[in-house]
Design a protein around this motif. Sequence first.
Motif, PDB file in Angstrom:
ATOM      1  N   GLN A  92       0.838  -1.202   0.000  1.00 59.16           N
ATOM      2  CA  GLN A  92       0.000   0.000   0.000  1.00 59.16           C
ATOM      3  C   GLN A  92       0.869   1.247   0.000  1.00 59.16           C
ATOM      4  O   GLN A  92       0.556   2.252  -0.635  1.00 59.16           O
TER       5      GLN A  92
ATOM      6  N   PHE B 186       2.057   1.961  -3.540  1.00 60.65           N
ATOM      7  CA  PHE B 186       1.055   2.617  -4.369  1.00 60.65           C
ATOM      8  C   PHE B 186       0.850   4.069  -3.942  1.00 60.65           C
ATOM      9  O   PHE B 186       0.706   4.952  -4.776  1.00 60.65           O
TER      10      PHE B 186
ATOM     11  N   TRP C  67      -5.898  -0.420  -2.840  1.00 69.83           N
ATOM     12  CA  TRP C  67      -5.084  -1.633  -2.905  1.00 69.83           C
ATOM     13  C   TRP C  67      -5.418  -2.571  -1.733  1.00 69.83           C
ATOM     14  O   TRP C  67      -5.419  -3.791  -1.880  1.00 69.83           O
TER      15      TRP C  67
ATOM     16  N   THR D  79      -2.116 -10.499   1.450  1.00 70.12           N
ATOM     17  CA  THR D  79      -1.421  -9.212   1.516  1.00 70.12           C
ATOM     18  C   THR D  79       0.060  -9.381   1.198  1.00 70.12           C
ATOM     19  O   THR D  79       0.651  -8.538   0.527  1.00 70.12           O
TER      20      THR D  79
ATOM     21  N   LEU E   1       0.309  -9.716  -2.496  1.00 72.33           N
ATOM     22  CA  LEU E   1       0.023  -8.454  -3.177  1.00 72.33           C
ATOM     23  C   LEU E   1       1.144  -7.440  -2.979  1.00 72.33           C
ATOM     24  O   LEU E   1       1.299  -6.531  -3.789  1.00 72.33           O
TER      25      LEU E   1
ATOM     26  N   ALA F  21       2.548  -5.284  -5.958  1.00 72.74           N
ATOM     27  CA  ALA F  21       2.647  -3.825  -5.892  1.00 72.74           C
ATOM     28  C   ALA F  21       4.055  -3.354  -6.240  1.00 72.74           C
ATOM     29  O   ALA F  21       4.239  -2.389  -6.999  1.00 72.74           O
TER      30      ALA F  21
END
Lengths: 356, 307, 515
Positions: free
Chosen positions: A91, A94, A129, A148, A151, A155
């Motif tokens: 996160q 991003f 996200w 997570t 991801l 990311a």
Amino acid sequence: MKLNLLDRLDKLQAPLNVLVAVLIGFIIGTGLMLVEGHNIGEAYTALFNGAFSGRFNFGGTLERFVPLLLSGLAFAISSKASVFNVGVEGQLYFGAMAAAYFGYTIVGLPSFLHITLVLLLAGLAGALWALIPGFLRAAYRVNEVCTTIMLNYVAIYFTSYIVNHLFKNPHIGVPQTPNIQESARLARILMPSRANIGVYIALGIVLFFIWLMDYTTLGYKIKTVGLNPQFATYAGFQARSIMVGAMVLSGFIGGITGAIQVLGIHGYFLDNFSKSLGFDGIMVALLARNNLKVLPFVAFFLAALKSGAVGMERFTGIPRELIGIMEAVIILFAAAEAIIVIRRRLSYQKGGAEVV
Amino acid sequence: MFRFSDVLTLTLVRATIRMSTPILLAALGVIVTELAAITNVGIEGIMLVSAFMAVAASYWSGSWIVGILAAVAAGVLIAALMALIHLRFKANVLVAGIAVNMFSLAFTRFLLVNWFGVAGSFYSPRISPIPRINLSILAAHPVLDTLFNNYNLMDYLGIVLVFVFHFLIYKTVWGLRLRFTGVHPLAVETAGVNVTVKKLQALLISGVLGGLAGAHLSLGYTTQFIENMTNGRGFIGVAAMYFGGISPITTWLASLFFGFTEGVGARLQNLGFPSQFMLMLPYVATVVAITFSMIRQQRRETDKQPF
Amino acid sequence: MEPIVKMTGIVKQFPNVLALKGVDFSVEKGEVHSLVGENGAGKSTLMNILYGVLQPDLGEIYVRGQKQVIHSVRDAMHLGIGMVHQEFMLAPSMTVVENIILGFEPNRRSVVDYDAAAEKIRALSEEYGLAIRPESRIIDNSVGEAQRVEIIKALYRGAEVLILDEPTAVLTPQETEDLFKVIRSLKEHGKTVIFISHKLQEVLAISDRITVMRDGRVQGTLLASEATKEKIATLMVGREVFLNIKAPEGKRGGVVLDVQGVSARGRRRLSDLKNVSFQVHAGEILGIAGVDGNGQSELVEVLTGLRRVDQGDIFVSGTKITNLPPGEIRERGVSHIPEDRNRSGLCAELTVAENLVATKLKRPPLSKNGVIRGQAVRELASRLVEEYDIRPGDYRIPTRNLSGGNRQKVVVAREVSEDAQLLIAAHPTRGVDIGSIEFIRSILIAQREEGKAILLVSADLEEVLSLSDRIAVMYEGRIVGILPASEANEQVLGLMMAGGEYAKAQGEEEKVVEA
């Protein structure tokens, strides 16, 4: 009812366990220094000076304090609803990318507005996200720790693609985005260090969330869902939506964490820049036992350790990785719920005779 | 433009098998713990420390066998640490796993500097790698030779272990009790079997398998140690375990699937696709795969008639 | 002859309750001995002590004349004592064979010898007439089959004395008949069976002797041949002090709750709701009586939005609330004192104040635009703490630190102060001290006087009788009858709870609506 001694001790159990964890960390760290034949006094003096002496060193501590505090807050907020957001790292990427983009493309705004807008947009990027694992957890009970973590890689590679192919500073060989506008920059404090007013923003955000958790119905719902989802449902809260909400809030903070790094420290997005800033937050939250009011102290302590480690390495030759070990040992034992068990809860209460 | 035939070659089969091995070994480890109701995300850290120890031991002894043994020992030790934190000190199992991973990362970073004086990665020609196995029966036939010969010892071992663990889990007394530990611990306790001991056993075995996975990464798949070289493979192993329905043979297929995405990614990258998309392929596949397996599991649960 | 099991002077103290107050109990070899009593009489506690699950605080256990200390289930097994719990100890995803042999696997060098296991299980199954499907998974078995698996498991482990804890509670009449055949067969083979139940008909049909417990004591042991339902019922219920605070009949108003033909899937097949219809009026307490697990919990869940309704409709004051989420049902005037207060009704870590305001927080005056108004919360909390006499009188402490009775008062205070048209109270006084019981009951009466509609679910007949205006009896997910409290007594209800024939026999047909 007066709290009796056992009740008081019971309250102390959690902080005591953390204290023991920190102690074990220092014992092992010190042991390693001794084994390596270093002078303990010198080492700790250098560590202390590296963290606090002079504007540059203290600024270095503050610079590290900000991401630790915010990513710790992000992890703590989701944990309040019993959701583990190990995806703060992703996160954050991003958020940082969004900050770099809007910090560069938006022109002509006064600084205050520009910064506020960029922070909000970055938070939104992180929140979106985080919505993916949050939704998957609430709708299908997909383990959010696994998603997570996965991801995070997505990311990192995704932003890497953007900075390498779509939004790259053409004048520099390194994959980084163009510099953000001056109006988006966070003012430096304690020059020549890189510390900036992000410190105040971070503290402000923490205060806001302390207020949110303690004084709003949303905070109450998050807390209740985390403590007892069955009760929350019974009381009429939408437990699943609240879980997703906590994840999104957490992602929002994660996004802002990344943005402050871009606006305050670098001035651009650099490929693969974070190197686990988001993960360090887990350590902060664990040590603070998700207590928001304790977060700043823990974050400051760890920031000082990290900053001091650099100074220590420079002056004594003790590798900073040794402090890394110390931190790791601390977190390992801080995860434990019951190193010291003060009492086992046998009964709920001593009351009069009761019938069943 | 690219043609599929460029991607789907015989060597892709090789790549798939090779890249699936570390995932498979990790997945076998987490199958054992998951059966005992421990979701062992700490496998990532176990693999990382093992990978380091394999390189270190192989470098000093000049023997890959010693390297593997050291990796397994290290894996078991880290698993024991996880057991201490989770079983004894009652840490949440996911938190314990995350903590073990952070510890492992810092620990290997420290040892890399302290033992070899380098940061980032360590390579030396003195590191003795795990050998490849040449089966002469296969060598005669060109297609079979390309497809199935000259793999690393660990690639073969991984496949053997699939069947070994299938046997252990489904045929032995130990396996029966292990399977009950996860789904009905109370029944296990009342049958006079200590549940905590079963869980400890499961964790230590995942340490052995994580150790093998780590050794394979640093002595088989490559011959070096790189900081954080596991790069999420332990987590992908966890995903493969879910995707494969917590059973060795189907999990093997799931591991091959993840190996395949990695292989295809590498291939497409050679053909000029942006590397980042290819690199993220296995991770995206993982998220999709876990989601599917959870949806499937929930269907099954709503179908059953509880009493 | 020496009794095979003899327990003397057994005392067991739980944190909040003295569960057994010096119990003497003995069982002869080869008999079927029933243990009867109301919920909470101590039957299960006594048997869990014999089976090694619990340890007695005082008292001695003799097995075949030898004094024994039974530390664990394993010890009990070695003494030949086996038990089939109400909640089966079977893993649903595993096969019948695997569940039976767990812990005692026939093996060759640690490899399970499934053939030997299957052989031994088949032999047991044939010997006692226990039909099972060894290769099937437990999920694919009916409750009756699963129970037979449990019995074989106990026999496989060498049980000579078999304790069956309310085995018929989850069975259909046919399955019960089959079980009785098995019990008779066990008896023929010289096994001893201890049969726990409160269905008197069954007890009389299957037992040699019957021991009645009440309130942690044995009230007497009868020969089945000399016992009658009335005799047992008298011993079970006793002539205790009634907490009878019944007020004169209230003024009945219009219909508040209208349940029309509701069906829903239950936790067990027997607790599936089957076409349930009834109404509750303003100013009325409708009591729901029944043996636990006959659909009462499911009924409450359906009414409060915690369980899906498959068929039928529910109206509150004319508004349809069928399958609305719990929050919206609350907003339409339903409050709920839940069955399981520690898990559903309270959040133990939160303070008394936080628990008191949970359901009111999103409305003014407690919050405005999502911001909690601390002053209002504190005022309300301190008012409720005082009004409902919640002790200690500090609303800042976690509810975890309160006694059972005071925790229940927190729940009652919150729900009653909702001022909802309909109050659903599920077992409001279960596990609560006598003082709190009186207090809570008086509040329910007061609510009725204020014109609220109250649905009271309770397994405590005395409570249902003393509080209700009308009483509905649930059996196997149906309402078997609704009768005015004036025409009900414990005998009538007790018999209806076991199937509902008695009411008809008493000539009450016109008042009893058969489902």
